[in-house]
Design a protein around this motif. Structure first.
Motif, PDB file in Angstrom:
ATOM      1  N   MET A  77      13.718   3.855 -33.258  1.00  0.00           N
ATOM      2  CA  MET A  77      14.413   2.650 -32.835  1.00  0.00           C
ATOM      3  C   MET A  77      13.705   1.397 -33.336  1.00  0.00           C
ATOM      4  N   CYS A  78      12.387   1.455 -33.436  1.00  0.00           N
ATOM      5  CA  CYS A  78      11.646   0.318 -33.991  1.00  0.00           C
ATOM      6  C   CYS A  78      12.055   0.075 -35.440  1.00  0.00           C
ATOM      7  N   VAL A  79      12.180   1.138 -36.198  1.00  0.00           N
ATOM      8  CA  VAL A  79      12.574   1.020 -37.605  1.00  0.00           C
ATOM      9  C   VAL A  79      14.042   0.618 -37.717  1.00  0.00           C
ATOM     10  N   LEU A  80      14.897   1.209 -36.890  1.00  0.00           N
ATOM     11  CA  LEU A  80      16.325   0.909 -36.946  1.00  0.00           C
ATOM     12  C   LEU A  80      16.594  -0.570 -36.649  1.00  0.00           C
ATOM     13  N   THR A  81      16.021  -1.079 -35.561  1.00  0.00           N
ATOM     14  CA  THR A  81      16.262  -2.478 -35.206  1.00  0.00           C
ATOM     15  C   THR A  81      15.714  -3.421 -36.268  1.00  0.00           C
ATOM     16  N   ALA A  82      14.618  -3.032 -36.908  1.00  0.00           N
ATOM     17  CA  ALA A  82      14.048  -3.862 -37.973  1.00  0.00           C
ATOM     18  C   ALA A  82      14.998  -3.959 -39.154  1.00  0.00           C
ATOM     19  N   ILE A  83      15.615  -2.849 -39.519  1.00  0.00           N
ATOM     20  CA  ILE A  83      16.536  -2.840 -40.655  1.00  0.00           C
ATOM     21  C   ILE A  83      17.832  -3.566 -40.307  1.00  0.00           C
ATOM     22  N   LEU A  84      18.284  -3.434 -39.073  1.00  0.00           N
ATOM     23  CA  LEU A  84      19.524  -4.101 -38.672  1.00  0.00           C
ATOM     24  C   LEU A  84      19.407  -5.611 -38.794  1.00  0.00           C
ATOM     25  N   ILE A  85      18.247  -6.157 -38.440  1.00  0.00           N
ATOM     26  CA  ILE A  85      18.026  -7.598 -38.564  1.00  0.00           C
ATOM     27  C   ILE A  85      17.591  -7.938 -39.979  1.00  0.00           C
ATOM     28  N   GLY A  86      16.637  -7.196 -40.493  1.00  0.00           N
ATOM     29  CA  GLY A  86      16.153  -7.396 -41.851  1.00  0.00           C
ATOM     30  C   GLY A  86      15.162  -8.531 -41.975  1.00  0.00           C
ATOM     31  N   GLY A  87      14.339  -8.468 -43.008  1.00  0.00           N
ATOM     32  CA  GLY A  87      13.358  -9.506 -43.243  1.00  0.00           C
ATOM     33  C   GLY A  87      12.214  -9.458 -42.243  1.00  0.00           C
ATOM     34  N   VAL A  88      11.412 -10.514 -42.224  1.00  0.00           N
ATOM     35  CA  VAL A  88      10.253 -10.551 -41.340  1.00  0.00           C
ATOM     36  C   VAL A  88      10.677 -10.567 -39.874  1.00  0.00           C
ATOM     37  N   TYR A  89      11.859 -11.120 -39.591  1.00  0.00           N
ATOM     38  CA  TYR A  89      12.340 -11.144 -38.213  1.00  0.00           C
ATOM     39  C   TYR A  89      12.660  -9.744 -37.698  1.00  0.00           C
ATOM     40  N   GLY A  90      12.789  -8.788 -38.602  1.00  0.00           N
ATOM     41  CA  GLY A  90      13.096  -7.430 -38.183  1.00  0.00           C
ATOM     42  C   GLY A  90      12.034  -6.830 -37.286  1.00  0.00           C
ATOM     43  N   ALA A  91      10.801  -7.311 -37.416  1.00  0.00           N
ATOM     44  CA  ALA A  91       9.711  -6.793 -36.592  1.00  0.00           C
ATOM     45  C   ALA A  91       9.671  -7.422 -35.210  1.00  0.00           C
ATOM     46  N   ALA A  92      10.470  -8.464 -34.978  1.00  0.00           N
ATOM     47  CA  ALA A  92      10.423  -9.188 -33.700  1.00  0.00           C
ATOM     48  C   ALA A  92      10.723  -8.305 -32.487  1.00  0.00           C
ATOM     49  N   PRO A  93      11.790  -7.463 -32.504  1.00  0.00           N
ATOM     50  CA  PRO A  93      12.042  -6.617 -31.328  1.00  0.00           C
ATOM     51  C   PRO A  93      10.885  -5.670 -31.031  1.00  0.00           C
ATOM     52  N   SER A  94      10.295  -5.075 -32.065  1.00  0.00           N
ATOM     53  CA  SER A  94       9.176  -4.155 -31.857  1.00  0.00           C
ATOM     54  C   SER A  94       7.946  -4.896 -31.350  1.00  0.00           C
ATOM     55  N   ALA A  95       7.729  -6.103 -31.868  1.00  0.00           N
ATOM     56  CA  ALA A  95       6.590  -6.902 -31.419  1.00  0.00           C
ATOM     57  C   ALA A  95       6.741  -7.274 -29.952  1.00  0.00           C
ATOM     58  N   LEU A  96       7.951  -7.659 -29.562  1.00  0.00           N
ATOM     59  CA  LEU A  96       8.209  -8.011 -28.161  1.00  0.00           C
ATOM     60  C   LEU A  96       8.047  -6.791 -27.264  1.00  0.00           C
TER      61      LEU A  96
END
Length: 220
Positions: free
Chosen positions: A47-66
């Protein structure tokens, strides 16, 4: 009017990031026991990887970081319903850092999402596949250093020797850096790799379908 639109977009992005972080948390509910795997089948890494790809770019890591920050602050949202900074002090602590690192790699490689991606092309499939696979593998990189730190300098225990199918004569001998890498590969990587490859395929299929929809509200 432009200021209002900009603010609305910022708020919408915060909502999306928060929602995706919650999705990662909920994925912790799904933990299927599997013989030979102490942690069983978990979905939070995918899910960390999926959400990152759905948003894309550096912001993709934001959900996992939170998600990771909230878990480290003590909220029991990691797989197995555990939390707290103390988790960074055990041998599996690298995975907590890996959630963010893997998501960042996946987001950067997938690139900024766009509604124009509704039309599937071979190049798009290749890019998303490379991002998903790289993200899933990058999740393990911080854990390599953790295993090296925890096992290097220690001696082989009987349990480790048996689990890795090593020569029993190694029991009591110093592990060393090379031995620690063998421990990582044999105990922390290879047992999970087949399942992670299956998760990667699922991430790619979902990303191709959902990414343009998310882009409509997050980027475009």
């Amino acid at each position: 009017m432009e200021f209002t639109i900009t603010m609305d977009k910022r708020i919408l992005r915060i909502v999306i990031v928060s929602f995706f972080a919650a999705v990662i948390c909920v994925a912790g509910f799904f933990r299927v026991p599997l013989p030979g795997l102490q942690t069983g089948v978990v979905l939070q890494n995918a899910m960390c990887v999926l959400t990152a790809i759905l948003i894309g770019g550096v912001y993709g890591a934001a959900p996992s970081a939170l998600f990771t920050l909230v878990g480290l602050l003590g909220v029991p949202i990691f797989a197995g319903w555990i939390g707290g900074f103390a988790l960074l002090a055990n041998v599996n602590g690298g995975y907590r850092i890996g959630f963010v690192f893997g998501a960042l790699v996946a987001g950067l490689l997938s690139g900024r999402s766009s509604v124009d991606e509704r039309r599937v092309s071979a190049a798009r499939v290749a890019r998303i596949s490379a991002a998903a696979l790289s993200g899933m593998l990058a999740l393990y990189i911080p854990e390599i250093f953790y295993v090296l730190a925890f096992y290097s300098g220690q001696t082989y225990s009987e349990a480790v020797v048996q689990k890795l199918g090593m020569d029993a004569a190694l029991v009591g001998q110093e592990v060393g850096a090379a031995g620690a890498l063998k421990v990582f590969v044999g105990m922390f990587f290879l047992p999970f790799l087949p399942l992670d490859l299956v998760k990667t395929v699922a991430v790619v299929l979902l990303s191709l379908r959902i990414r343009p929809v998310v882009a409509q509200y997050f980027n475009d």
